[in-house]
Enzyme design. Structure first.
Site, short mmCIF file in Angstrom:
data_model
loop_
_atom_site.label_atom_id
_atom_site.label_comp_id
_atom_site.label_asym_id
_atom_site.label_seq_id
_atom_site.Cartn_x
_atom_site.Cartn_y
_atom_site.Cartn_z
N LYS A 278 -20.34 18.41 -6.03
CA LYS A 278 -21.13 19.44 -5.28
C LYS A 278 -21.46 18.68 -3.83
CE LYS A 278 -20.55 22.47 -8.12
NZ LYS A 278 -21.24 22.95 -9.29
C1 LIG Z 1 -21.37 23.48 -10.60
C2 LIG Z 1 -21.65 24.93 -10.98
C3 LIG Z 1 -22.65 25.05 -12.05
C4 LIG Z 1 -22.95 23.97 -13.16
O1 LIG Z 1 -23.57 22.75 -12.58
P1 LIG Z 1 -23.81 21.44 -13.31
O2 LIG Z 1 -24.89 20.75 -12.47
O3 LIG Z 1 -22.49 20.91 -13.48
O4 LIG Z 1 -24.34 22.02 -14.56
C5 LIG Z 1 -23.43 26.23 -12.32
N1 LIG Z 1 -22.99 27.34 -11.56
C6 LIG Z 1 -21.99 27.20 -10.49
C7 LIG Z 1 -21.97 28.28 -9.65
C8 LIG Z 1 -21.43 26.06 -10.18
O5 LIG Z 1 -20.60 25.85 -9.33
#
Ligand SMILES: *Cc1c(COP(=O)(O)O)cnc(C)c1O
Length: 370
Positions: free
Chosen positions: A181
């Site tokens: 991210k």
């Molecule tokens: C990455 C992501 C998540 C999960 O995030 P984590 O921090 O890995 O639990 C949830 N929703 C979306 C749309 C994502 O891209």
């Protein structure tokens, strides 16, 4: 040439910040987390942030804090990472999918309306690829039916659309600081929330519902802590918070770097007859650059032969094995999401990706399609 799918941008500042934190007495939930929460709340322009261990846990905590569970229904999109719909299942509520707008991949407000019943309690729109869902329309529907809105903002910290920013119109917005991210500490998350009481509740729910953390208790005469609700173990740590803080200052610069690369991709691929771009909505965070092509799996493996790493975001959730076998979904239940998910490829995108590599990816993709 060799093109990786993703590079993080962690470096000297983050190393120094971790090293400073390791000299402190507290390394888990402590003063650095609190400092991060304040800074991130300032950045978002939302009164409260509760920092957690992931976006996945943030979604579950958000549902629990709102008192949503068995007997309730929650609407979300099948075009997302499984974390979104899994949180609904884990809360005990009934999951309702609403199909997507086939041009943008975003949840379609008209499809949301079709799924509303007397049991509906919440909507979870997802800001896919960094483009915001139509939050003005979602808020209007929610207000008309007295529903809560939790924005899954894992991909869209910096996005705006129709004069609205992420988290502005939702009751809560959840964020991810997972490795791929735009801002990361490996694993981490946060919930932005307008209501102060909900913020308090979330902050207890992330630590087993206990009334005081170790850092809260430090320094005073020993005081018993109590537990007044059944919570989870899902706090952020001071180590994570110290890695995240320097990145807040780079968010906008790095968003612009990604935007320039996306513009180059769009320029090189935009008028190709066999490539569908995702329709741009508002001013995205440019988290992912995703195109759609026929024979996607074949093209993925050919891109691999050109040493280009790609990803699929996503195959529609309701077509995955657990959802089919255990929950009884059929692929055609949400035909637009299914079709979208059969054709998506996310191409490499990150701030330090060289323009020559973007050109190489585009030229290779065109060669493959010939
Ligand atoms: C990455 C992501 C998540 C999960 O995030 P984590 O921090 O890995 O639990 C949830 N929703 C979306 C749309 C994502 O891209």
């Amino acid at each position: 040439m060799n093109v990786d799918f993703y590079h993080h941008t962690l470096g000297a500042e983050e190393k120094q910040a971790v090293s400073d934190t390791l000299d402190n007495l507290f390394i888990a939930l402590g003063p650095k987390v609190e400092e991060f929460e304040e800074k991130f709340a300032d950045y978002l322009g939302i009164p409260n942030v509760v920092a957690t261990s992931s976006c996945s846990m943030s979604l579950l905590l958000a549902l629990e804090a709102l008192g949503i569970g068995e007997g309730d229904e929650v609407i979300t999109t099948p075009m997302t990472f499984v974390a979104t719909s899994n949180a609904v299942l884990q809360s005990g509520a009934d999951l309702k999918f609403a199909d997507i707008d086939p041009d943008s991949g975003l949840i379609d407000p008209q499809e949301i309306e079709k799924q509303i019943t007397s049991k509906t309690e919440a909507i979870i729109p997802v800001h896919l690829y960094g483009q915001m869902a139509d939050m003005r329309a979602v808020r209007e529907i929610a207000d008309a039916h007295d529903l809560c809105v939790i924005e899954d903002s894992a991909q869209a910290i910096e996005a705006t659309r129709d004069g609205v920013s992420v988290g502005e119109l939702g009751d809560m917005a959840t964020f991810s600081f997972y490795a791929t991210k735009p801002m990361t500490c490996g694993n981490g998350g946060a919930i932005a929330v307008h209501n102060d009481e909900l913020a308090e509740k979330l902050s207890e729910l992330r630590l087993h519902g206990v009334t005081k953390s170790a850092a809260d208790r430090h320094g005073d005469e020993y005081e018993h802590w109590d537990m007044d609700k059944l919570g989870y173990k899902a706090p952020m740590t001071d180590i994570d918070a110290s890695i995240l803080m320097p990145q807040l200052n780079r968010l906008e610069k790095q968003r612009k770097q990604r935007k320039d690369l996306v513009n180059l991709y769009r320029e090189k691929l935009g008028d190709h007859p066999d490539i569908d771009l995702v329709k741009r909505k508002g001013e995205p965070s440019y988290h992912l650059f995703t195109v759609r092509v026929d024979n996607r799996d074949q093209i993925l493996s050919e891109l691999d032969e050109y040493n280009i790493d790609c990803a699929v975001n996503y195959r529609a959730v309701h077509t995955l094995e657990y959802y089919r076998e255990e929950l009884g979904y059929r692929p055609d239940d949400f035909p637009k999401a299914r079709m979208f998910g059969r054709r998506t490829i996310s191409l490499p995108l990150y701030p330090d990706l060289e323009r020559e590599k973007v050109e190489y990816v585009c030229d290779s993709l065109k060669e493959i399609l010939q």
